[in-house]
Design a protein around this motif. Structure first.
Motif, short mmCIF file in Angstrom:
data_model
loop_
_atom_site.label_atom_id
_atom_site.label_comp_id
_atom_site.label_asym_id
_atom_site.label_seq_id
_atom_site.Cartn_x
_atom_site.Cartn_y
_atom_site.Cartn_z
N THR A 105 90.02 -32.35 41.59
CA THR A 105 89.22 -33.56 41.76
C THR A 105 88.00 -33.46 40.86
OG1 THR A 105 88.21 -35.06 43.38
CG2 THR A 105 87.88 -32.70 43.73
N THR B 171 93.96 -35.43 41.93
CA THR B 171 95.36 -35.14 41.68
C THR B 171 95.82 -34.33 42.88
OG1 THR B 171 95.06 -35.09 39.28
CG2 THR B 171 97.01 -33.98 40.16
N GLU C 223 99.30 -33.06 45.69
CA GLU C 223 100.72 -32.80 45.94
C GLU C 223 101.08 -33.45 47.26
OE1 GLU C 223 103.49 -28.99 47.17
OE2 GLU C 223 101.53 -28.65 46.30
N GLU D 63 103.67 -34.23 42.51
CA GLU D 63 102.25 -34.30 42.20
C GLU D 63 101.92 -35.70 41.69
OE1 GLU D 63 100.59 -31.16 39.93
OE2 GLU D 63 101.29 -29.64 41.33
N GLN E 142 98.62 -38.67 40.72
CA GLN E 142 97.22 -38.92 40.37
C GLN E 142 96.97 -40.38 40.69
OE1 GLN E 142 96.18 -38.13 36.32
NE2 GLN E 142 94.02 -38.08 36.78
N ALA F 294 95.05 -42.81 38.31
CA ALA F 294 95.43 -42.93 36.91
C ALA F 294 96.03 -44.31 36.63
CB ALA F 294 96.44 -41.85 36.54
#
Ligand SMILES: [Zn+2]
Length: 101
Positions: free
Chosen positions: A44, A71, A73, A90, A92, A95
């Motif tokens: 982060t 980001t 999991e 995973e 993000q 994004a």
């Protein structure tokens, strides 16, 4: 035993790392929902929005857990998953994923 911690806004110029409750898959109004995921944070950062809150330039309620660019999991998902999201994926969330058709 695993712990869950976050950077909590106390007031202008003051934040603390505190233990926080393990998240649940619910809407912001606490209504149950069937979709969503819970992430284990991999990385982060501190965003400009967080800095504005900490410096008192924007309003933030005391107790707000800062951080929104992460980001993670996937470790848990709701029962209404449309597919394609598996534990260990995973993601993000902040994004830009490009334009969708
Ligand atoms: Zn941001």
């Amino acid at each position: 035993m695993a712990t869950n911690r976050g950077v909590v806004y106390i007031g202008p110029g003051k934040v603390e790392v505190q233990g926080i409750d393990y998240p649940k898959i619910v809407a912001p109004n606490a209504k149950e929902v069937d979709h969503g995921v819970i992430l284990r944070i991999v990385s982060t950062n501190i965003c400009g929005s967080d800095q504005h809150m900490v410096r008192g330039r924007t309003t933030a309620p005391s107790g707000l857990v800062l951080g929104h660019e992460i980001t993670g999991e996937v470790i848990e998902k709701g029962p209404d998953d449309p597919g394609g999201i598996d534990a260990g994926l995973e993601v993000q969330p902040s994004a830009y994923a490009g334009d969708t058709p």
